[in-house]
Design a protein around this motif. Structure first.
Motif, PDB file in Angstrom:
ATOM      1  N   VAL A   1      97.594   1.613  29.984  1.00 38.02           N
ATOM      2  CA  VAL A   1      96.834   0.692  29.272  1.00 38.02           C
ATOM      3  C   VAL A   1      95.346   1.286  29.060  1.00 38.02           C
ATOM      4  N   PRO A   2      94.641   1.450  29.995  1.00 37.61           N
ATOM      5  CA  PRO A   2      93.191   1.696  29.781  1.00 37.61           C
ATOM      6  C   PRO A   2      93.027   2.850  28.707  1.00 37.61           C
ATOM      7  N   VAL A   3      93.670   3.936  29.035  1.00 35.30           N
ATOM      8  CA  VAL A   3      93.634   5.017  28.058  1.00 35.30           C
ATOM      9  C   VAL A   3      93.876   4.966  26.730  1.00 35.30           C
ATOM     10  N   ALA A   4      95.181   3.932  26.457  1.00 28.65           N
ATOM     11  CA  ALA A   4      95.607   3.704  24.910  1.00 28.65           C
ATOM     12  C   ALA A   4      94.907   2.715  24.436  1.00 28.65           C
ATOM     13  N   ARG A   5      94.298   1.606  25.118  1.00 26.33           N
ATOM     14  CA  ARG A   5      93.447   0.753  24.708  1.00 26.33           C
ATOM     15  C   ARG A   5      92.038   1.444  24.003  1.00 26.33           C
ATOM     16  N   ASN A   6      91.662   2.259  24.874  1.00 26.80           N
ATOM     17  CA  ASN A   6      90.310   2.759  24.362  1.00 26.80           C
ATOM     18  C   ASN A   6      90.600   3.673  23.143  1.00 26.80           C
ATOM     19  N   ILE A   7      91.656   4.292  23.043  1.00 32.18           N
ATOM     20  CA  ILE A   7      92.146   5.157  21.856  1.00 32.18           C
ATOM     21  C   ILE A   7      92.183   4.581  20.660  1.00 32.18           C
ATOM     22  N   ILE A   8      92.904   3.414  20.903  1.00 27.88           N
ATOM     23  CA  ILE A   8      93.279   2.461  19.696  1.00 27.88           C
ATOM     24  C   ILE A   8      91.997   1.699  19.270  1.00 27.88           C
ATOM     25  N   ALA A   9      90.919   1.247  20.068  1.00 25.67           N
ATOM     26  CA  ALA A   9      89.900   0.667  19.587  1.00 25.67           C
ATOM     27  C   ALA A   9      88.885   1.653  18.998  1.00 25.67           C
ATOM     28  N   ALA A  10      88.934   2.826  19.350  1.00 17.81           N
ATOM     29  CA  ALA A  10      88.238   4.073  18.502  1.00 17.81           C
ATOM     30  C   ALA A  10      88.748   3.995  17.129  1.00 17.81           C
TER      31      ALA A  10
ATOM     32  N   SER B   1      91.182  -7.573  15.188  1.00 14.54           N
ATOM     33  CA  SER B   1      92.119  -7.061  15.826  1.00 14.54           C
ATOM     34  C   SER B   1      91.216  -6.268  16.910  1.00 14.54           C
ATOM     35  N   LEU B   2      90.057  -5.802  16.872  1.00 16.39           N
ATOM     36  CA  LEU B   2      89.194  -5.407  17.921  1.00 16.39           C
ATOM     37  C   LEU B   2      88.936  -6.410  19.071  1.00 16.39           C
ATOM     38  N   MET B   3      88.713  -7.719  18.609  1.00 15.54           N
ATOM     39  CA  MET B   3      88.630  -8.886  19.826  1.00 15.54           C
ATOM     40  C   MET B   3      89.959  -9.170  20.259  1.00 15.54           C
ATOM     41  N   GLN B   4      90.910  -9.026  19.682  1.00 20.11           N
ATOM     42  CA  GLN B   4      92.554  -9.184  20.299  1.00 20.11           C
ATOM     43  C   GLN B   4      92.670  -7.969  21.291  1.00 20.11           C
ATOM     44  N   LEU B   5      92.302  -6.717  21.005  1.00 22.61           N
ATOM     45  CA  LEU B   5      92.372  -5.564  21.810  1.00 22.61           C
ATOM     46  C   LEU B   5      91.796  -5.611  23.054  1.00 22.61           C
ATOM     47  N   LYS B   6      90.588  -6.485  23.269  1.00 27.49           N
ATOM     48  CA  LYS B   6      89.754  -6.218  24.628  1.00 27.49           C
ATOM     49  C   LYS B   6      90.708  -7.225  25.587  1.00 27.49           C
ATOM     50  N   LYS B   7      91.581  -8.138  25.019  1.00 31.73           N
ATOM     51  CA  LYS B   7      92.336  -8.848  25.866  1.00 31.73           C
ATOM     52  C   LYS B   7      93.844  -8.417  26.179  1.00 31.73           C
ATOM     53  N   ALA B   8      94.055  -7.236  25.583  1.00 32.19           N
ATOM     54  CA  ALA B   8      95.331  -6.739  25.449  1.00 32.19           C
ATOM     55  C   ALA B   8      95.651  -5.914  26.786  1.00 32.19           C
ATOM     56  N   GLU B   9      96.742  -6.386  27.546  1.00 33.12           N
ATOM     57  CA  GLU B   9      96.896  -5.848  28.936  1.00 33.12           C
ATOM     58  C   GLU B   9      98.533  -5.302  29.064  1.00 33.12           C
ATOM     59  N   ASN B  10      99.274  -5.062  27.834  1.00 32.99           N
ATOM     60  CA  ASN B  10     100.226  -4.225  27.960  1.00 32.99           C
ATOM     61  C   ASN B  10     100.470  -3.385  26.723  1.00 32.99           C
ATOM     62  N   LEU B  11     101.206  -2.443  26.597  1.00 31.23           N
ATOM     63  CA  LEU B  11     101.454  -1.436  25.722  1.00 31.23           C
ATOM     64  C   LEU B  11     101.985  -2.239  24.483  1.00 31.23           C
TER      65      LEU B  11
END
Length: 337
Positions: A103-112, A144-154
């Protein structure tokens, strides 16, 4: 030649590398152009016709210096691996995190990716004035970026990414000039059914191969990703890193080629299957444009060093490897400020 955070990139054709006492010497046309402490270098990437002395190869093998070779255009050829290589430990960490904590790597990639997509739309507004539909899409991407901050699963991350992509491509056609003759009604592929999608798919594929080679060059397995699921024959990790470059690099390049009239609707052919294919002579133009783009320089947002755009896949691969080794607390995805 370019030295980035203990990584040496040799791109000048005809260069010769050898070891002189405790230094690495770079020669061009039989003239010494650089001399660096050899123990300060962790990676050496050689592109095209670059010669390396056997003694330097031996040093790299004995000291776990990653020496990798690529074609001039960036296709991975091979790398030297000594007896004591840490790459197996790096890959084990990659496999473990991919399965247990992606999750941490995936979340950073999608945020970018979402940030870059938003900036493409905002650039359109700055250059051409307010547009209600594009502004609505920008607002949706902010959500979407706000939602992504709270996303905890793939699954949630993938859902947010899919919704953001739909919003972005829902207005992408408005970024294309009417006089270009191109129309875009949404993203389609396998096969692409219009010229815009054909260009996007073609360039995504080329850049994806560059990223695969760069990942192999630092000892990572390009088939094991954090966001994209494993699938036979797919370089999932390369597809992960590609997400960072889609909007900023490929999408903007496609818009430039079309809006400047460099590529026209007549540069494509339609096959019986309904697929739209790029004519061979047009592909040559695309390759030339891409190579010119790779030679442009930017200041890397994380390293704060001036680099050629063509080196970005290798830099991101290096940064991901450093994160997996524990040198960086988080993976810093590519995102221009």
């Amino acid at each position: 030649m370019r030295k980035l955070q203990n990584t040496l990139y040799i791109t000048t054709q005809g260069s010769y590398l050898h070891k002189e006492r405790e230094t690495l010497v770079v020669e061009q046309d039989h003239k010494k152009v650089a001399q660096l402490p050899v123990h300060s270098i962790g990676h050496i990437f050689c592109f095209g016709n670059v010669l390396v002395s056997p003694f330097l190869m031996g040093f790299c093998g004995e000291n776990n210096v990653n020496l990798a070779f690529f074609t001039e255009n960036g296709r991975f050829l091979g790398r030297l691996q000594g007896r004591q290589s840490g790459n197996v430990l790096l890959r084990r960490t990659q496999y473990r995190l991919s399965e247990q904590n992606p999750v941490p790597v995936a979340r950073n990639i999608i945020a970018a990716k979402i940030q870059a997509s938003k900036r493409v739309l905002q650039r359109q507004i700055r250059n051409h004035g307010d547009n209600a539909e594009i502004q609505t899409a920008v607002s949706a991407l902010n959500s979407s970026l706000m939602q992504l901050k709270k996303a905890e699963n793939l699954e949630l991350i993938r859902g947010i990414e899919g919704d953001a992509a739909a919003r972005y491509f829902g207005v992408f056609g408005q970024l294309i000039k009417t006089e270009s003759g191109f129309v875009f009604y949404g993203r389609n592929r396998r096969p692409p059914r219009d010229g815009v999608n054909a260009l996007l798919s073609f360039l995504y594929s080329i850049l994806g191969k560059d990223i695969s080679g760069s990942l192999q060059g630092v000892g990572l397995d390009p088939q094991v990703g954090f966001l994209h699921a494993d699938r036979p024959g797919r370089d999932s990790l390369a597809q992960d890193i590609l997400e960072e470059f889609r909007a900023w690099w490929v999408d903007r390049m496609v818009l430039s080629l079309i809006n400047r009239g460099q590529i026209k609707p007549t540069d494509f052919v339609s096959e019986a299957s309904g697929a739209i294919m790029i004519k061979p002579e047009t592909r040559k133009l695309i390759f030339q444009t891409l190579q010119a783009k790779k030679q442009e320089k930017i200041v890397h947002p994380f390293l704060n060093e001036e680099v050629e755009i063509g080196l970005l896949p290798y830099i991101q691969a290096m940064l991901l490897a450093r994160h997996l080794r524990g040198d960086l607390a988080e993976y810093p995805p590519f995102l221009m400020r």
